[in-house]
Write a protein that holds these residues in place. Structure first.
Motif, mmCIF file in Angstrom:
data_model
loop_
_atom_site.group_PDB
_atom_site.id
_atom_site.type_symbol
_atom_site.label_atom_id
_atom_site.label_comp_id
_atom_site.label_asym_id
_atom_site.label_seq_id
_atom_site.Cartn_x
_atom_site.Cartn_y
_atom_site.Cartn_z
ATOM 1 N N GLY A 112 0.788 -1.238 0.000
ATOM 2 C CA GLY A 112 0.000 0.000 0.000
ATOM 3 C C GLY A 112 0.821 1.290 0.000
ATOM 4 N N HIS A 113 0.141 2.375 -0.390
ATOM 5 C CA HIS A 113 0.788 3.685 -0.463
ATOM 6 C C HIS A 113 1.405 4.113 0.857
ATOM 7 N N GLY A 114 0.809 3.703 1.954
ATOM 8 C CA GLY A 114 1.302 4.102 3.272
ATOM 9 C C GLY A 114 2.718 3.604 3.555
ATOM 10 N N TYR A 115 3.150 2.606 2.777
ATOM 11 C CA TYR A 115 4.494 2.051 2.976
ATOM 12 C C TYR A 115 5.543 2.689 2.069
ATOM 13 N N ALA A 116 5.168 3.731 1.352
ATOM 14 C CA ALA A 116 6.058 4.270 0.320
ATOM 15 C C ALA A 116 7.473 4.560 0.838
ATOM 16 N N LEU A 117 7.556 5.248 1.980
ATOM 17 C CA LEU A 117 8.887 5.606 2.495
ATOM 18 C C LEU A 117 9.609 4.395 3.058
ATOM 19 N N ASN A 118 8.861 3.647 3.871
ATOM 20 C CA ASN A 118 9.387 2.429 4.448
ATOM 21 C C ASN A 118 10.055 1.567 3.380
ATOM 22 N N ASP A 119 9.369 1.411 2.277
ATOM 23 C CA ASP A 119 9.853 0.572 1.182
ATOM 24 C C ASP A 119 11.158 1.070 0.593
ATOM 25 N N ILE A 120 11.177 2.333 0.243
ATOM 26 C CA ILE A 120 12.356 2.849 -0.466
ATOM 27 C C ILE A 120 13.560 2.935 0.478
ATOM 28 N N ASN B 190 7.132 12.151 5.188
ATOM 29 C CA ASN B 190 5.729 11.732 5.175
ATOM 30 C C ASN B 190 5.476 10.823 3.972
ATOM 31 N N PRO B 191 4.876 9.657 4.192
ATOM 32 C CA PRO B 191 4.604 8.784 3.038
ATOM 33 C C PRO B 191 3.517 9.401 2.160
ATOM 34 N N ILE B 192 3.489 8.958 0.914
ATOM 35 C CA ILE B 192 2.485 9.418 -0.060
ATOM 36 C C ILE B 192 1.177 9.795 0.642
ATOM 37 N N GLY B 193 0.573 10.901 0.242
ATOM 38 C CA GLY B 193 -0.652 11.304 0.946
ATOM 39 C C GLY B 193 -1.380 12.450 0.270
ATOM 40 N N CYS B 194 -2.125 13.169 1.089
ATOM 41 C CA CYS B 194 -3.110 14.147 0.616
ATOM 42 C C CYS B 194 -2.579 15.128 -0.420
ATOM 43 N N ALA B 195 -1.473 15.800 -0.069
ATOM 44 C CA ALA B 195 -0.985 16.887 -0.911
ATOM 45 C C ALA B 195 -0.478 16.395 -2.259
ATOM 46 N N ASP B 196 -0.272 15.080 -2.387
ATOM 47 C CA ASP B 196 0.178 14.569 -3.680
ATOM 48 C C ASP B 196 -0.878 14.756 -4.760
ATOM 49 N N CYS B 197 -2.140 14.721 -4.346
ATOM 50 C CA CYS B 197 -3.227 14.786 -5.334
ATOM 51 C C CYS B 197 -4.181 15.958 -5.110
ATOM 52 N N HIS B 198 -4.150 16.557 -3.917
ATOM 53 C CA HIS B 198 -5.144 17.587 -3.609
ATOM 54 C C HIS B 198 -4.544 18.977 -3.443
ATOM 55 N N ASP B 199 -5.342 19.934 -3.824
ATOM 56 C CA ASP B 199 -5.010 21.339 -3.673
ATOM 57 C C ASP B 199 -5.502 21.776 -2.290
ATOM 58 N N ALA B 200 -4.593 22.268 -1.463
ATOM 59 C CA ALA B 200 -4.976 22.636 -0.096
ATOM 60 C C ALA B 200 -5.982 23.789 -0.079
ATOM 61 N N GLY B 201 -5.991 24.565 -1.134
ATOM 62 C CA GLY B 201 -6.881 25.727 -1.172
ATOM 63 C C GLY B 201 -8.349 25.343 -1.361
ATOM 64 N N ASN B 202 -8.616 24.434 -2.331
ATOM 65 C CA ASN B 202 -10.013 24.123 -2.627
ATOM 66 C C ASN B 202 -10.306 22.626 -2.621
ATOM 67 N N MET B 203 -9.342 21.819 -2.227
ATOM 68 C CA MET B 203 -9.498 20.363 -2.143
ATOM 69 C C MET B 203 -9.705 19.701 -3.503
ATOM 70 N N SER C 110 6.374 10.909 -1.615
ATOM 71 C CA SER C 110 5.932 11.691 -0.456
ATOM 72 C C SER C 110 5.375 13.053 -0.843
ATOM 73 N N PRO C 111 4.419 13.557 -0.055
ATOM 74 C CA PRO C 111 3.940 14.942 -0.264
ATOM 75 C C PRO C 111 4.983 15.976 0.173
ATOM 76 N N ASP C 112 6.084 15.500 0.759
ATOM 77 C CA ASP C 112 7.185 16.435 1.023
ATOM 78 C C ASP C 112 7.848 16.868 -0.283
ATOM 79 N N VAL C 113 7.602 16.072 -1.347
ATOM 80 C CA VAL C 113 8.246 16.381 -2.627
ATOM 81 C C VAL C 113 7.731 17.690 -3.222
#
Lengths: 488, 488
Positions: free
Chosen positions: A111-119, A174-187, A145-148
């Motif tokens: 799963g995506h939650g393991y992205a950092l763990n994996d690499i 932070n492993p893959i997550g919200c900011a990777d796909c969503h705009d914080a301004g309008n979601m 990661s959304p840190d990217v």
């Protein structure tokens, strides 16, 4: 009762019913309003917020379902421990990737939650001992990661891609997550990775014109695609710039022609010396060939189907195989029993798998035969076309299998590619047979004994103990400082 | 109006309405009765009646729609004249079938109504000059006419299969029709050809247990299958007995293993000397691999969908490609635009076709290379495995393409088979390269110039003028006597 009295009674009943209907209408409106509130709270999230938990405060359902990507129980569909060692499964891969990181370590996806763990844990990223060390470039973080997007915003894209993987370990926490796909301004959905937008541009398309439905696939296409690192961009020489090879189109032959034209190779094979291409995970490209794509189905429709909890309809962020959840994915359209639907998928997977296994064997043999030819004194000129055949055949094999879901998404396209890969692999071997005869060996080169992963890794000369020790040291000395630095 | 008067009026209206409903009900019943009459007349058809027109007197809708199989306008989907010359289309086929009748003449399929016309006119049946002459056995009539079950009843199955094709020309005078699939006694579907029942028996199944829905495919499976002529049946030695190679199952590998085990070959290739198999038209076998078959769809559902005329619902006996009639076939289940549905089919056809064309080229080359090896003095022992590879590879190619509809029915299975065929064809060529080197020729054998059908037929040594002259003589002298004899 008189007619008059009856009429009056009827009127009164009507009034009462209409009143109750009014109450009901109001109630429905209230619930809708609640729903709106639940979906569109007044949020205060920084545009660079990489911590998924912060987003989760506003979107508990999406966040909690996303956290379920840490659940590996369905992965048992693939293996007993949820992280099947694919090199164990097919030691041939070790030989196919000789000289390249994947021959060291390659597991089934989780799963995506393991992205950092994996690499962090894979042997492919090696055992850096500090900044500027290790085998991989910083670019390898791009999809993890959304840190990217945060870091790209802060230091710029070129600076992000520059340097070693180890240089930015403390930044990517932070492993893959919200900011990777969503705009914080309008979601709304957003493209946070420049490579996809640039890939569209290369094809003469503008990604900002994508519809919402297209975006429900395109956010996935930021990562689930074929890519390469271009170190020759004018003005950015030496930076491993992440690029999608889509200029000629997204078909397997289009990309092959693109790579050939720019004479790009991911690595030189350590046995055959062929200039190899590693197909990454061309999921979006192969999905685009599918009948589902043609019918307007998006990635999210099946991998993140709608779900209802407490009267709230929301997108299930537990991104997973639709086979783990057919009632919400497949059966929304297909009125068939689960067993029958999964049976169809399995049948396609098995057919493609049979083709893949046979092609792997041919490719292993071709590499070994090419190695023999070099040994017997073959010249670059004699080997040139043979090595191109090996490159093309393995590219096609890899392209067909690397995205994992392709046997579901586009089984016929996979099979078509595999047919051509098989033809070309054998073409290489045919030319090698003639060359070997010319060099004095007119009899078959034996197929190597690579029954197990360990045998195969020994065969290609990997010192696994050393690699594992380096990794252990990294995990003991470096990795904790990344975590610590990021916490501070 | 008083309440009383109103109540009376209501009663009268009710009575009138109920009366009218009664009339309507009676009318509906009458129409049903008419429908029953139209569908189940008291018929007096002899169980051996082979003349379709006689059946047509009782079933005018079915008969008239069946006569539409003479309409070739939709065949323009395949060609301009409705009977495309497939050897013109791919002269490679001429070389693949060198030494076998199909290299002389092979056209795209047309409607059932042309069954006799076709077999009488093709160069494959040659120019018999009377009973006991010509290249083909009597067995070749088996799928062509309802005169076949009649004749089998009259003279027995063995006697039917015995002798030359020309021996029974005067007996077989009605093209495929009613009695091939229907029981004259009750109009139910029936298996009129023993080979299918025997094929089921060989698999340990009893065809008499088939459901009506299965029968809606099985009547087609009497002919649209893979078959061979077994001349070694104990007690029937020498009779080319029609047999389906289903003992191990209906998969392409099952049948291949069956043929290998009994060392059967349809012919010996005139260039490579390989013991070849000609796949006939394994339509039912490949359809059985399809998702449509899995969902319980029968051949008739798409090739003979229901139709309504004058309030009568009946099975359209204009058997044709569903692509000519998507609204009644595909769109009963698939809610998609015609263009999009046909686009999907075309895409699959194109993918499979690309694979087929490439494989044809490899096979041509393999035959020619094998011919060269013989020329250079190769021994039987040296050639044995190579010729088996050629046999297997061409069998797989032929199996994939021969039934015409396979790219629609089971495109992935076709592609899977094509992948293995490609691998094996190249394996043959790889072995040939080594053998040729051993025999002193370590350089590629040139691909022959077979740009046109004429060039290819010349290349394999066919005297087309002679074949055509023989056929013309047959059509002038013999064919009219068949017609005459049958009329008398």
């Amino acid at each position: 009762m008189s007619t008059k009295a009856r009429n009056w009674m009827l009127l009164i009943i009507t009034i009462v019913v209409v009143f109750l209907l009014g109450v009901l209408a109001s109630n429905i409106t209230n619930r809708k309003a609640e729903a709106r509130f639940a979906y569109m709270p007044k949020i205060e999230i920084d545009e660079n917020e990489a911590d998924n938990a912060v987003w989760g405060e506003y979107f508990p359902r999406e966040y909690q379902s996303f956290m379920q990507t840490l659940d590996t129980s369905f992965a048992s569909y693939n293996s007993k421990n949820g992280h099947k060692d694919l090199l164990d499964d097919s030691p041939r891969l070790v030989v196919l990737w000789a000289g390249y990181g994947f021959s060291k370590d390659y597991n089934a996806p989780v799963g995506h939650g393991y992205a950092l763990n994996d690499i962090q844990n894979t042997l492919r990223t090696g055992g850096p001992t500090g900044p500027g060390t290790g085998p991989m470039p910083s670019t390898c973080w791009t999809c993890k990661s959304p840190d990217v997007p945060r870091l790209m915003n802060e230091i710029g894209i070129d600076e992000f891609y520059k340097g070693k993987w180890a240089d930015k370990g403390h930044e990517i926490v932070n492993p893959i997550g919200c900011a990777d796909c969503h705009d914080a301004g309008n979601m709304g959905l957003r493209i946070s990775r420049p490579a996809l937008a640039e890939g569209f541009e290369a094809m003469g398309k503008d990604i900002s014109e994508a519809s919402h439905n297209e975006m429900r696939s395109l956010v996935c296409a930021q990562c689930h695609v074929e890519y390469y690192f271009d170190k020759k961009i004018p003005g950015k020489e030496g930076i491993p710039y992440l690029k999608f090879p889509w200029k000629n189109g997204m078909g397997v032959e289009d990309m092959e022609a693109y790579y050939d034209a720019i004479e790009f190779s991911d690595w030189t094979h350590s046995i055959s010396k062929a200039p190899m291409l590693k197909a990454q995970h061309p999921g979006y490209e192969l999905f685009s060939e599918s009948v589902h794509a043609k019918r307007g189905v998006s990635c999210a429709d099946c991998h993140m189907p709608y779900k209802t909890e407490g009267g709230q309809k929301f997108t299930d962020h537990h991104i997973q195989s639709p086979l783990a959840n057919p009632s919400n994915s497949c059966q929304v359209c297909h009125r068939e029993e689960t067993k029958s639907l999964i049976g169809d998928v399995t049948e396609r997977q098995v057919k493609n798998k049979t083709e893949a296994v046979e092609l792997e064997k041919l490719l292993v043999h071709a590499h070994v035969e090419a190695g023999k030819a070099w040994e017997l004194g073959a010249t670059e000129e004699q080997m040139k076309l043979i090595l191109m055949d090996i490159r093309h055949a393995q590219w096609r094999w890899d392209y067909s299998v690397a995205s994992h879901g392709a046997s579901f998404h586009a089984p016929l396209e996979v099979s078509r590619i595999m047919t051509s890969g098989t033809r070309i692999a054998q073409e290489a071997r045919l030319k090698l047979a003639r060359l070997l005869a010319e060099l004095g060996q007119n009899y078959p080169v034996p197929y190597p004994n690579i029954e197990t992963k360990a045998l195969a890794q020994e065969y290609i000369g990997l010192d696994m103990e050393k690699l594992k020790a380096e990794k252990a040291k990294f995990k003991k000395n470096i990795l904790p400082t990344w975590m610590k630095e990021s916490v501070e």
